[in-house]
Design an enzyme around this catalytic site. Structure first.
Site, mmCIF file in Angstrom:
data_model
loop_
_atom_site.group_PDB
_atom_site.id
_atom_site.type_symbol
_atom_site.label_atom_id
_atom_site.label_comp_id
_atom_site.label_asym_id
_atom_site.label_seq_id
_atom_site.Cartn_x
_atom_site.Cartn_y
_atom_site.Cartn_z
ATOM 1 N N GLU A 282 -70.760 -32.798 -2.704
ATOM 2 C CA GLU A 282 -71.029 -34.072 -2.710
ATOM 3 C C GLU A 282 -70.984 -34.589 -1.205
ATOM 4 O OE1 GLU A 282 -67.095 -35.129 -4.623
ATOM 5 O OE2 GLU A 282 -67.644 -34.237 -6.350
ATOM 6 N N GLU B 282 -70.443 -29.553 -14.017
ATOM 7 C CA GLU B 282 -69.170 -30.113 -14.341
ATOM 8 C C GLU B 282 -69.238 -31.088 -15.736
ATOM 9 O OE1 GLU B 282 -67.185 -31.362 -10.760
ATOM 10 O OE2 GLU B 282 -68.269 -29.955 -9.546
#
Length: 345
Positions: free
Chosen positions: A150, A254
């Site tokens: 991220e 995820e």
């Protein structure tokens, strides 16, 4: 770790016999790539149903939290591999792959890292030691790593962080350091929300192109796919196609499909919502099937059953049911529908 293995030996067989009775088919049996879940070592030890499902339904495991910075490197001169080692031992017992998550992140950093003072070289030494100590500890035992997690904002700019603020070109350096520690491990960049965020997706693709030009080792892209029943199908497909076009391995890393993203306290999981969620699961699996086999690293759900989902705690959203298995660790209707859809193709 020994307790988990003992529990497996003593208590796992009866559950498997029940699950294998009749003509039950496992989703993992009809997939040509790994099917994974993130796991919590405390639940592996304390919850027999959780442990059995993690053993029987998945062929790849990821530590949900226990390989992140704050937990695995809590003090400057101390690493704590105990919980990561438990997950690894559990995976070895079940002949499952282990995917490492995550070496570098702006979140869940240790307090001592936030308080660290030093020049650029000192910061580089800190991060290099963090990465290489962990990767060397698990060398040859973990198939791939989310090296950086991220790093980009929705507008495509580099996210401010301890690492971006103190280490120029920290993304490339992190991949180089990880590769030095384990040349055989596959190295991934992992991020969320690329669907509907073209600037973020563009930044990731530009990073990949830049890495290739500079011969920085990168082998895969993790697309987290924290989506909801309201997510746009075409945007999801476009992101998967754009990522695949890089030639790198692709990991839906995820996965969960939120059914109550607006946190409606009166939410009811009715048949309409269940159908919408099932359709989204099918979209993800169908889109992944269109990726060349050589690039299919796998699909990983973010935890095992609905009651274990981070969405409930992080967003204080108790009426959320985002996974393939319900609160009682039973297969949802979407599970069987996935099997039927995959078999048709």
């Amino acid at each position: 770790m020994k307790r988990i293995l003992l529990l497996l030996l003593l208590g796992f067989t009866p559950f498997l016999q029940a699950q294998n009775s009749g003509s039950a088919i496992y989703l993992k049996q009809i997939l040509s790539y790994p099917l994974g879940a993130s796991v919590n070592p405390r639940l592996l030890e304390e919850n027999a149903s959780y442990r059995a499902l993690a053993s029987s339904e998945f062929t790849s495991l990821t530590a949900e939290n226990h390989m992140k910075m704050a937990l695995i490197h809590p003090e400057a001169n101390r690493f704590d591999f105990s919980k990561g080692d438990e997950i690894l031992a559990f995976a070895k017992y079940n002949k499952s792959r282990v995917h490492g998550h995550t070496l570098v992140w702006h979140n869940q950093t240790a307090t001592w890292m936030k308080e660290f003072q030093g020049d650029q070289q000192a910061w580089e030494n800190l991060l290099k030691n963090h990465i290489q100590t962990i990767v060397k500890h698990y060398q040859g035992q973990i198939a791939g790593w989310d090296v950086v997690n991220e790093a980009f904002l929705d507008d495509g700019s580099l996210r401010p962080s301890l690492w971006a603020d103190h280490i120029p070109d920290y993304l490339a350096k992190s991949f180089i350091w990880a590769h030095e520690a384990d040349p055989k491990a596959l190295l991934f960049y992992n991020d969320y929300g690329q669907d509907g965020k073209p600037k973020k997706m563009e930044a990731i693709l530009n990073m990949v192109q830049d890495f290739k030009k500079r011969e920085i080792p990168i082998h895969g892209l993790g697309l987290q796919m924290h989506i909801s029943i309201q997510s746009n199908n075409e945007e999801i497909k476009k992101v998967i196609e754009q990522s695949t076009a890089t030639g790198l391995s692709i990991h839906l890393s995820e996965v969960d499909v939120a059914v109550n993203p607006k946190n409606n306290p009166d939410f009811v999981l009715d048949s309409i919502v269940q159908k919408a969620q099932s359709d989204k699961f099918q979209l993800l699996f169908t889109s992944f099937a269109n990726i060349p086999a050589s690039q299919q690293y796998g699909i990983t759900f973010w935890n095992v059953g609905d009651k274990d989902s981070w969405l409930r705690g992080y967003f204080k959203r108790p009426k959320e049911y985002p996974l393939l298995f319900d609160e009682a660790y039973q297969r949802k209707g979407a599970y069987g529908e996935l099997i039927e859809e995959i078999k048709r193709k």
